[in-house]
Design a protein around this motif. Structure first.
Motif, PDB file in Angstrom:
ATOM      1  N   ASP A   8       0.843  -1.181   0.000  1.00 59.95           N
ATOM      2  CA  ASP A   8       0.000   0.000   0.000  1.00 59.95           C
ATOM      3  C   ASP A   8       0.887   1.243   0.000  1.00 59.95           C
ATOM      4  O   ASP A   8       2.053   1.189   0.380  1.00 59.95           O
ATOM      5  CB  ASP A   8      -0.894  -0.013   1.249  1.00 59.95           C
ATOM      6  CG  ASP A   8      -2.108   0.878   1.082  1.00 59.95           C
ATOM      7  OD1 ASP A   8      -2.236   1.496   0.017  1.00 59.95           O
ATOM      8  OD2 ASP A   8      -2.910   0.952   2.019  1.00 59.95           O
ATOM      9  N   ARG A  60      -2.232   8.561  -0.337  1.00 61.05           N
ATOM     10  CA  ARG A  60      -1.505   7.723   0.618  1.00 61.05           C
ATOM     11  C   ARG A  60      -2.318   7.537   1.906  1.00 61.05           C
ATOM     12  O   ARG A  60      -2.992   8.451   2.363  1.00 61.05           O
ATOM     13  CB  ARG A  60      -0.145   8.337   0.965  1.00 61.05           C
ATOM     14  CG  ARG A  60       0.820   8.364  -0.223  1.00 61.05           C
ATOM     15  CD  ARG A  60       2.131   9.014   0.179  1.00 61.05           C
ATOM     16  NE  ARG A  60       3.074   9.045  -0.933  1.00 61.05           N
ATOM     17  CZ  ARG A  60       3.935   8.085  -1.214  1.00 61.05           C
ATOM     18  NH1 ARG A  60       3.984   7.017  -0.442  1.00 61.05           N
ATOM     19  NH2 ARG A  60       4.739   8.177  -2.233  1.00 61.05           N
ATOM     20  N   ARG A  61      -2.204   6.352   2.490  1.00 62.50           N
ATOM     21  CA  ARG A  61      -2.876   6.062   3.753  1.00 62.50           C
ATOM     22  C   ARG A  61      -2.019   6.545   4.911  1.00 62.50           C
ATOM     23  O   ARG A  61      -0.882   6.103   5.070  1.00 62.50           O
ATOM     24  CB  ARG A  61      -3.137   4.561   3.874  1.00 62.50           C
ATOM     25  CG  ARG A  61      -3.748   4.133   5.210  1.00 62.50           C
ATOM     26  CD  ARG A  61      -4.417   2.779   5.109  1.00 62.50           C
ATOM     27  NE  ARG A  61      -3.524   1.734   4.612  1.00 62.50           N
ATOM     28  CZ  ARG A  61      -2.863   0.890   5.404  1.00 62.50           C
ATOM     29  NH1 ARG A  61      -2.957   0.983   6.716  1.00 62.50           N
ATOM     30  NH2 ARG A  61      -2.107  -0.047   4.886  1.00 62.50           N
ATOM     31  N   CYS A  87     -11.285   8.734   5.151  1.00 64.06           N
ATOM     32  CA  CYS A  87      -9.877   8.420   5.383  1.00 64.06           C
ATOM     33  C   CYS A  87      -9.750   7.256   6.359  1.00 64.06           C
ATOM     34  O   CYS A  87     -10.455   7.198   7.376  1.00 64.06           O
ATOM     35  CB  CYS A  87      -9.145   9.643   5.948  1.00 64.06           C
ATOM     36  SG  CYS A  87      -7.387   9.388   6.219  1.00 64.06           S
ATOM     37  N   SER A  90      -4.062   4.551  10.351  1.00 67.10           N
ATOM     38  CA  SER A  90      -3.309   3.498  11.037  1.00 67.10           C
ATOM     39  C   SER A  90      -2.444   4.156  12.095  1.00 67.10           C
ATOM     40  O   SER A  90      -2.164   5.359  12.028  1.00 67.10           O
ATOM     41  CB  SER A  90      -2.427   2.715  10.058  1.00 67.10           C
ATOM     42  OG  SER A  90      -3.198   2.095   9.055  1.00 67.10           O
ATOM     43  N   GLU A 122      -9.529  -2.758   8.051  1.00 63.20           N
ATOM     44  CA  GLU A 122     -10.211  -1.552   8.521  1.00 63.20           C
ATOM     45  C   GLU A 122     -11.388  -1.924   9.405  1.00 63.20           C
ATOM     46  O   GLU A 122     -12.183  -2.805   9.068  1.00 63.20           O
ATOM     47  CB  GLU A 122     -10.717  -0.743   7.328  1.00 63.20           C
ATOM     48  CG  GLU A 122     -11.533   0.477   7.734  1.00 63.20           C
ATOM     49  CD  GLU A 122     -12.220   1.129   6.546  1.00 63.20           C
ATOM     50  OE1 GLU A 122     -12.010   0.644   5.402  1.00 63.20           O
ATOM     51  OE2 GLU A 122     -12.969   2.096   6.755  1.00 63.20           O
TER      52      GLU A 122
END
Length: 288
Positions: A8, A60-61, A87, A90, A122
């Motif tokens: 990811d 981007r996460r 969103c 993490s 998630e």
């Protein structure tokens, strides 16, 4: 429920407090995340830069490396931008104030948490949102639970520019010679707050009114779209069961009161209303 077992695009935001308190855990987390995904690592120096980095995350996460304050700061910023629902966050917990993160299910330890970021899924979690647009992830308490020494240091807002100013003042003002050794003075701890007279309403129904002093009130978001409200009136005593209720809207009013929401002490206020937002927070957690 989205899973993240494949590589990811990550935006790893390392909070400055985490870098100062536990650089080794930060290094481990960065190495694990960089080895498992395409990670862009950012090192913001303060809240303003933290906000800019998060706002420019693109696709981007975001991965927050830090303590409860870093997590709640990220959630509050996304909520203010009305982007919290879209969103997925993490977290790798690093620091001394981690009660909220661990209560939400974030693993302890840098390696386990970083692996959960890469391989977890998630999970949608309920939050409380108040009428001043504040967000609560874990427990809300009145009167506030006392801050730990580490939390008090962070809450005091000691930032690099302030330390620079203090250093400059010490340089410009000559020290006074002393014939005796000065002993350091420790400020006495503040006395515990006394009973308060508050009206607590749950979904419009009064649970306790102003004529009944209360020792403590707690509000915690549940997993079923409601909040659990617990009130301990003064007359019950330590052995009796507190008053309890569940609902989507909680209003507390009365004399000026302070409250602790996650890692932040707020107030004084005379009235505040919290509403449960079901599934408002998407957080990547280990597979069950």
């Amino acid at each position: 429920m989205a899973t993240f077992a494949t590589p990811d695009q990550l935006l790893v935001i390392i909070d400055p407090v985490a870098r100062r308190t536990d650089g080794e855990s930060v290094r481990i987390a960065k190495d694990v995340l960089s080895a498992g995904a395409a990670a862009k690592v950012c090192l913001p120096e303060g809240p303003e830069e933290f906000a800019r980095v998060l706002a420019r995350r693109g696709s981007r996460r975001p991965v927050v490396v830090g303590d409860d304050r870093a997590l709640t700061r990220a959630v509050a910023l996304l909520h203010q931008q009305r982007e919290l629902a879209e969103c997925v966050l993490s977290m790798v917990p690093v620091g001394s104030a981690l009660g909220v993160a661990h209560a939400l299910g974030v693993p302890t330890g840098a390696v386990a948490a970083a692996r959960a970021v890469l391989d977890g899924s998630e999970r949608r979690l309920d939050v409380l949102v108040d009428d001043s647009d504040g967000v609560v992830l874990g427990a809300l308490r009145i009167p506030p639970v006392p801050l730990t020494p580490q939390e008090a240091a962070v809450a005091g807002g000691v930032r690099p520019w302030l330390r620079t100013c203090q250093s400059l003042v010490r340089t410009l003002v000559p020290s006074r010679p002393s014939r005796t050794t000065r002993t350091s003075r420790v400020a006495p701890a503040p006395p515990p707050p006394g009973p308060a007279r508050l009206r607590v309403e749950v979904d419009g129904v009064t649970l306790v009114d102003l004529d009944q002093p209360v020792e403590a009130v707690s509000v915690t978001p549940d997993t079923a779209g409601a909040a659990v409200v617990e009130v301990r009136p003064l007359s019950l005593g330590a052995e009796a069961s507190p008053l309890q209720a569940r609902g989507r809207t909680v209003t507390v009013s009365g004399a000026d009161f302070r409250y602790r929401a996650d890692a932040v002490v707020a107030g004084p206020v005379r009235r505040r209303t919290w509403v449960v937002r079901e599934g408002a927070l998407g957080l990547v957690l280990p597979e069950r």
